[in-house]
Scaffold this active site. Sequence first.
Site, mmCIF file in Angstrom:
data_model
loop_
_atom_site.group_PDB
_atom_site.id
_atom_site.type_symbol
_atom_site.label_atom_id
_atom_site.label_comp_id
_atom_site.label_asym_id
_atom_site.label_seq_id
_atom_site.Cartn_x
_atom_site.Cartn_y
_atom_site.Cartn_z
ATOM 1 N N LYS A 1 0.819 -1.220 0.000
ATOM 2 C CA LYS A 1 0.000 0.000 0.000
ATOM 3 C C LYS A 1 0.852 1.270 0.000
ATOM 4 C CE LYS A 1 -4.200 -1.972 1.941
ATOM 5 N NZ LYS A 1 -4.691 -2.366 0.639
ATOM 6 N N THR B 1 -9.781 -0.265 -4.529
ATOM 7 C CA THR B 1 -10.354 -0.945 -3.378
ATOM 8 C C THR B 1 -10.281 0.020 -2.196
ATOM 9 O OG1 THR B 1 -8.199 -1.981 -3.023
ATOM 10 C CG2 THR B 1 -9.867 -3.298 -4.161
ATOM 11 N N THR C 1 -9.353 0.572 1.223
ATOM 12 C CA THR C 1 -8.238 1.121 1.994
ATOM 13 C C THR C 1 -7.190 1.745 1.085
ATOM 14 O OG1 THR C 1 -8.616 -0.596 3.651
ATOM 15 C CG2 THR C 1 -6.548 0.602 3.791
ATOM 16 N N THR C 2 -6.880 1.080 -0.005
ATOM 17 C CA THR C 2 -5.914 1.632 -0.956
ATOM 18 C C THR C 2 -6.409 2.982 -1.470
ATOM 19 O OG1 THR C 2 -5.163 -0.567 -1.614
ATOM 20 C CG2 THR C 2 -4.731 1.237 -3.161
ATOM 21 N N ASP D 1 -12.131 -6.190 -4.493
ATOM 22 C CA ASP D 1 -11.431 -6.741 -5.655
ATOM 23 C C ASP D 1 -12.427 -7.342 -6.639
ATOM 24 O OD1 ASP D 1 -12.029 -8.749 -3.841
ATOM 25 O OD2 ASP D 1 -10.133 -9.802 -4.070
#
Length: 134
Positions: A12, A34, A36-37, A60
């Site tokens: 990340k 996605t 958190t990314t 994903d």
Amino acid sequence: MNIGLIAHDSKKELMVQFCIAYCGILSRHSVCATGTTGKLVEEATGLDILRFLSGSQGGDQQIAARIACNELDLLLMFRDPITVKPNELNEANILRLCDVHNVPVATNIATAEALIHALERGDLDWRNIGNPNV
């Protein structure tokens, strides 16, 4: 163009640094990621990112659905090839869908660099010709 971002936990920070470095290029395109990314990249760069669920919660698969519907032109998926992950089947499915729909995909920083420069030069404009509704 529509660009997707996915990064394993150990990658990340690398994704964030990559997006900071290429914020100027990415800002001229639609970016999704996605959960958190996307949150980390958005906070670090100020880019407007369409965020899906976290990868482990189906994000994903949401990106895979965009690929399957031919709504994604480029995927940057920074993977950790060393650590075994429970969702490796999802990764294989995403890579298969990229192959089926001719979506350029980078799974590491070296390929991502090549693709982002190709995007900047216009080398990926064939996606617009082949997919006029995207």
